[in-house]
Design an enzyme around this catalytic site. Structure first.
Site, PDB file in Angstrom:
ATOM      1  N   TYR A 191       0.682  -1.287   0.004  1.00 36.36           N
ATOM      2  CA  TYR A 191      -0.150  -0.143  -0.075  1.00 36.36           C
ATOM      3  C   TYR A 191       0.940   1.361   0.030  1.00 36.36           C
ATOM      4  CZ  TYR A 191      -3.861   3.261   1.445  1.00 36.36           C
ATOM      5  OH  TYR A 191      -4.793   4.210   1.288  1.00 36.36           O
ATOM      6  N   LYS A 206       1.001   4.297  -3.074  1.00 35.06           N
ATOM      7  CA  LYS A 206       0.691   5.741  -2.798  1.00 35.06           C
ATOM      8  C   LYS A 206       1.875   6.585  -2.802  1.00 35.06           C
ATOM      9  CE  LYS A 206      -3.700   5.039  -2.131  1.00 35.06           C
ATOM     10  NZ  LYS A 206      -4.773   5.150  -3.203  1.00 35.06           N
TER      11      LYS A 206
END
Length: 275
Positions: A151, A155
């Site tokens: 994740y 990002k």
């Protein structure tokens, strides 16, 4: 003329809340989503503002879907002014536990979904003389907590992509903003993949016990976009952590982050307060 806005992942969560903000200001809003039923419900709710609203089936892992959305916007509304690359998912777990299939899944949506959106809509923006990309990243792209490498990496890549395009596209009058919210109450956990039950429980608690919801975060992002901010940091604690990372010697920053993580773990162990 009112703004014309396209939002991926716009049928629920933060995308839906952003659609509400734009509709309230008088914008024409087109939602792109894989959930047609939720999309229809969102269109019905947004229609009360009295401005054009539409929903298209759009899977951000398919460039053809995004191209079809660009073509529809050109034909139906004469173009688009703001493209919000919002669709995203979460994957949690340690580096040894997360499968490469899960890495490929989250990269294809969180990173390449934004890449496809920017790639497809840039020619349309150039033809019409300008436009704006609003890419939704996360504070996880700037402050990297453990057990979330996939994740965090996607990002962080969205932040890097956005900063690259801010320079690359400015000569075409194309603005690029990147929003980096911290945890907020949302349905993120519903679409999450977790390598272990502990990772799933921790993430769900962080989301459920957040102080703010999607509506408030969307309002902060919408205000930041209207103010011309290039980096929209929605949470005060996120802004503080980012500044500490930039200004402190890295060892001091890590020590501060460890203390913050220990405090967070204690808070997660406490029973949730009744609403």
């Amino acid at each position: 003329m009112s703004r014309r806005v396209f939002i991926t992942g716009g049928a629920s969560g933060l995308g839906r809340a952003l659609a509400e903000c734009f509709a309230k200001e008088g914008a024409s809003v087109c939602l792109g989503d894989v959930d047609d039923a939720q999309g229809a419900q969102a269109v019905q709710a947004l229609a009360r503002h009295g401005w054009p609203v539409h929903c298209l089936h759009c899977d951000v892992t398919r460039e053809a879907d995004l191209q079809a959305a660009a073509d529809w916007l050109q034909q139906a509304w004469g173009g688009v002014d703001v493209v919000v690359n919002n669709a995203g998912v979460a994957q949690m777990g340690g580096i040894a536990d997360v499968s490469l299939a899960d890495w490929q899944w989250i990269v294809d949506i969180n990173l390449l979904g934004v890449v496809r959106g920017c790639k497809v809509f840039t020619p349309l923006f150039r033809r019409q003389g300008g436009g704006c990309f609003l890419n939704i990243a996360s504070m996880a792209g700037m402050i990297h907590l453990p057990e979330a490498a996939a994740y965090n990496a996607t990002k962080a890549a969205v932040v890097a992509l956005s900063e690259t395009l801010q320079l690359e596209l400015e000569r075409d009058a194309i603005r690029v903003a990147v929003a980096c919210p911290a945890f907020f109450r949302s349905d993120l956990a519903r679409h999450m993949r977790a390598a272990t039950p502990d990772a799933a429980r921790t993430t769900q608690r962080l989301v459920e016990r957040s102080r703010v919801g999607a509506e408030e975060v969307a309002q902060r992002i919408h205000r930041g976009l209207n103010k011309g901010q290039a980096h929209i940091l929605t949470h005060p604690e996120g802004r503080t952590a980012w500044r500490l990372k930039r200004w402190l010697p890295y060892g001091w920053y890590l020590a501060t982050l460890r203390r913050r993580m220990a405090q967070l773990q204690l808070r997660m162990q406490r029973p949730a307060r009744a609403a």
